[in-house]
Design a protein around this motif. Structure first.
Motif, PDB file in Angstrom:
ATOM      1  N   ARG A  19       0.853  -1.188   0.000  1.00  0.00           N
ATOM      2  CA  ARG A  19       0.000   0.000   0.000  1.00  0.00           C
ATOM      3  C   ARG A  19       0.885   1.233   0.000  1.00  0.00           C
ATOM      4  NH1 ARG A  19      -4.819   1.368   4.351  1.00  0.00           N
ATOM      5  NH2 ARG A  19      -5.244   3.474   3.605  1.00  0.00           N
ATOM      6  N   GLU A  27      -6.284   4.165  11.117  1.00  0.00           N
ATOM      7  CA  GLU A  27      -6.697   2.825  10.708  1.00  0.00           C
ATOM      8  C   GLU A  27      -6.076   1.759  11.604  1.00  0.00           C
ATOM      9  OE1 GLU A  27      -6.468   1.811   6.551  1.00  0.00           O
ATOM     10  OE2 GLU A  27      -7.052   3.847   5.968  1.00  0.00           O
ATOM     11  N   GLU A  65      -6.526  -0.701   1.162  1.00  0.00           N
ATOM     12  CA  GLU A  65      -7.573   0.221   0.739  1.00  0.00           C
ATOM     13  C   GLU A  65      -8.741  -0.604   0.187  1.00  0.00           C
ATOM     14  OE1 GLU A  65      -4.933   3.950  -0.735  1.00  0.00           O
ATOM     15  OE2 GLU A  65      -4.529   1.966  -1.573  1.00  0.00           O
ATOM     16  N   GLU A  66      -9.917  -0.413   0.755  1.00  0.00           N
ATOM     17  CA  GLU A  66     -11.097  -1.238   0.464  1.00  0.00           C
ATOM     18  C   GLU A  66     -11.450  -1.337  -1.013  1.00  0.00           C
ATOM     19  OE1 GLU A  66     -13.258  -3.291   2.164  1.00  0.00           O
ATOM     20  OE2 GLU A  66     -11.782  -3.168   3.759  1.00  0.00           O
ATOM     21  N   THR A  68      -9.703  -1.355  -3.634  1.00  0.00           N
ATOM     22  CA  THR A  68      -8.756  -2.002  -4.538  1.00  0.00           C
ATOM     23  C   THR A  68      -9.182  -3.448  -4.764  1.00  0.00           C
ATOM     24  OG1 THR A  68      -7.267  -2.852  -2.822  1.00  0.00           O
ATOM     25  CG2 THR A  68      -6.891  -0.587  -3.597  1.00  0.00           C
TER      26      THR A  68
END
Length: 172
Positions: A19, A27, A65-66, A68
């Motif tokens: 990432r 997070e 990251e959601e 992706t």
């Protein structure tokens, strides 16, 4: 070897990805709050700098990251919840309480990172399906586990398996 040096080695592997920019502290704190744990410092640092890591043939779950295409595959929440659901509602030994699943074992099983609340804080254990969820080997730290994936050393330490318990399950 530290995480940055290990990641330099990992970056040479085929199809290496991580990432970009790592995961924000918010997070990481949300992950800890969700599971009511404190992550070991080396894994926290890994998450903050790299988020997750993958290359052809292996990966370490983290904060992805959601949106992706890897949002489900390498997501530490999804892996941890999956193995809790699979093992905790069966004849397998339950997944430990304090920590997160950071990788699956292709032969069936998972690698578990113990959180600071555990007596085994910072260790990474390999729990296998074929031993009905019993641990078979361990690493002293997340950094040692990452080193093993990248360089092949150090070898994991074997853990005694209770084969009598396995036979009892099979015979029932």
């Amino acid at each position: 070897m530290n995480i940055e040096m290990l990641m330099q080695g990992a970056s040479k592997k085929e199809n290496f990805m991580f990432r970009g920019g790592g995961a924000p502290q918010e997070e990481i704190l949300a992950l800890e709050e969700h599971y009511k744990i404190t992550l070991p410092d080396d894994y926290r640092s890994f998450l903050h700098k790299f988020g997750f890591v993958a290359w052809f043939g292996d990966y370490i779950c983290g904060l992805v990251e959601e949106k992706t295409r890897f949002g489900k595959t390498f997501n530490v929440y999804k892996k941890t919840d999956y193995f809790h659901d699979l093992y905790n509602n069966s004849e397998y030994k339950p997944v430990p309480t304090y920590g997160v699943v950071i990788n699956k074992y292709d032969g069936g099983g998972y690698y578990f990172l113990f959180s600071q609340e555990s007596e085994r804080a910072g260790e990474v254990g390999l729990f296998l399906t074929e031993t009905y969820g019993q641990e078979v080997s361990k690493f002293k730290s997340f950094t040692d586990y990452l080193s093993f994936l990248v360089t092949g050393t150090p070898d994991p330490e074997p853990v005694d398996v209770d084969y009598d318990k396995i036979m009892d399950i099979i015979e029932d």
